[in-house]
Design an enzyme around this catalytic site. Structure first.
Site, mmCIF file in Angstrom:
data_model
loop_
_atom_site.group_PDB
_atom_site.id
_atom_site.type_symbol
_atom_site.label_atom_id
_atom_site.label_comp_id
_atom_site.label_asym_id
_atom_site.label_seq_id
_atom_site.Cartn_x
_atom_site.Cartn_y
_atom_site.Cartn_z
ATOM 1 N N LYS A 158 0.760 -1.324 -0.125
ATOM 2 C CA LYS A 158 -0.043 -0.140 -0.069
ATOM 3 C C LYS A 158 0.957 1.265 0.038
ATOM 4 C CE LYS A 158 -4.099 1.847 2.263
ATOM 5 N NZ LYS A 158 -4.797 2.096 1.004
HETATM 6 N N1 PMP Z 1 -7.618 -1.349 -3.150
HETATM 7 C C1 PMP Z 1 -7.061 -0.099 -3.134
HETATM 8 C C2 PMP Z 1 -6.390 0.520 -4.092
HETATM 9 C C3 PMP Z 1 -7.172 0.432 -1.938
HETATM 10 O O1 PMP Z 1 -6.694 1.976 -1.540
HETATM 11 C C4 PMP Z 1 -7.988 -0.259 -0.848
HETATM 12 C C5 PMP Z 1 -8.168 0.575 0.539
HETATM 13 N N2 PMP Z 1 -6.894 0.294 1.427
HETATM 14 C C6 PMP Z 1 -8.469 -1.330 -1.066
HETATM 15 C C7 PMP Z 1 -8.058 -1.951 -2.194
HETATM 16 C C8 PMP Z 1 -9.015 -2.091 0.092
HETATM 17 O O2 PMP Z 1 -8.215 -2.486 1.198
HETATM 18 P P1 PMP Z 1 -8.672 -2.662 2.603
HETATM 19 O O3 PMP Z 1 -9.934 -3.460 2.672
HETATM 20 O O4 PMP Z 1 -7.452 -3.247 3.257
HETATM 21 O O5 PMP Z 1 -8.896 -1.282 3.122
#
Ligand code: PMP
Length: 299
Positions: free
Chosen positions: A161
């Site tokens: 991320k």
């Molecule tokens: N894809 C992207 C590009 C994101 O920014 C997020 C949010 N973090 C997610 C998927 C979903 O991830 P999560 O459920 O861990 O927040």
């Protein structure tokens, strides 16, 4: 001024910054910070429900893992990061809100090489409502097709991320908004359905859930949680490659993410969907589970 319209650098409260809570307006960095120029930063987005951070362990571990993928080690241990997040939520006295930890390379070096930079971390917490307009939860959002694709795993660190990966998300989201949509659906480099600009996607096809295999985008923490909720309801969940034309077979579509929670989708380009029984049941289960309430028994 409503809180949401207040610039993020001009608010009351405290931000955890390199080991201590500092006044919100003092949490500053220099313009020659490596992360600002070269996107050497990783971050998290977490929700607070009833004063407790949902899936704090998973988010804190992902922050550490994302940093390692970018070649740096956060100088705080998992438990220290967790404690810092909790302390910031407490200091801010937030019951329902959002937590934004970020770790980045500092200003000791300016150039592509960054071996000598120091690693910093901050955690900010604020009051936050729904990611999309509240009525989206009932009606669903409208999505455009993104012109940008999720990159192949050998062209970007797709499991992290990392800030740099959001450049094409902002471009795609802006283009969608300019055309009157709420978000954009991104395909991957092979032309398969990947994800939204900040959330994962699920399709309900004839009573079963289908979701793309996360081999070049985030395997979201909410995604995994929702797969668990669906399985607890005896719903079949199939992770596989999904082509865009398959949207024609889907009756319901929804997004999942820490910010988006579960958001129904009512339109993607020319394809139309109606939020139905599966989406509604999972939203109910989700709302109960994030507050630590017992899940409704499978209906
Ligand atoms: N894809 C992207 C590009 C994101 O920014 C997020 C949010 N973090 C997610 C998927 C979903 O991830 P999560 O459920 O861990 O927040």
């Amino acid at each position: 001024m409503a809180t949401s319209l207040m610039p993020y650098d001009n608010r009351d409260g405290s931000i955890w910054f390199d080991g201590k809570l500092v006044p919100w307006r003092d949490a500053k960095i220099h313009v020659l910070t490596h992360a600002l120029h070269y996107a050497s930063a990783v971050f998290e987005g977490e929700r607070v429900y009833g004063g407790t951070i949902f899936k704090l362990r998973e988010h804190s571990q992902r922050l550490i893992d994302s940093a390692r993928i970018l070649g740096f080690e956060i100088p705080w241990k998992l438990e220290e990061i967790e404690a810092a997040c909790i302390a910031t939520v407490k200091a801010q006295n937030i019951k329902d809100g959002y937590v934004r930890p970020i770790a980045w390379r500092g200003p000791e070096q300016m150039g592509v090489s960054a071996q000598a930079t120091k690693i910093h971390m901050s955690i900010a917490v604020w009051d936050w409502g729904t990611y999309f307009a509240p009525e989206a939860r009932l009606k669903g959002i409208r999505m455009a097709w993104a012109k940008w694709s999720r990159p192949a795993p050998n062209t970007a660190p797709t499991k992290a991320k990392a800030s740099g990966l959001y450049m094409i998300c902002t471009l795609s989201k802006h283009a969608a908004e300019a055309a009157g949509y709420e978000d954009a659906l991104m395909l991957d480099w092979r032309g398969r359905i990947a994800e939204a600009t900040g959330a994962n996607i699920f399709l309900a096809i004839d009573g079963e859930l289908h979701t793309p295999t996360p081999d070049c985008f985030l395997d979201g923490i909410t995604r995994r949680h929702v797969i668990g909720l669906a399985k607890a309801r005896q719903l079949k969940v199939i992770e596989r490659a999904i082509m865009p034309e398959e949207l024609a077979k889907a009756q319901e579509v929804f997004l999942t993410g820490s910010a988006a929670e579960i958001t129904p989708v009512r339109e993607i380009g020319d394809y139309k969907f109606t939020p139905g029984a599966i989406t509604k049941a999972l939203i109910e289960d989700f709302d109960r589970s994030v507050r630590g309430l017992e899940k409704v028994s499978a209906a």
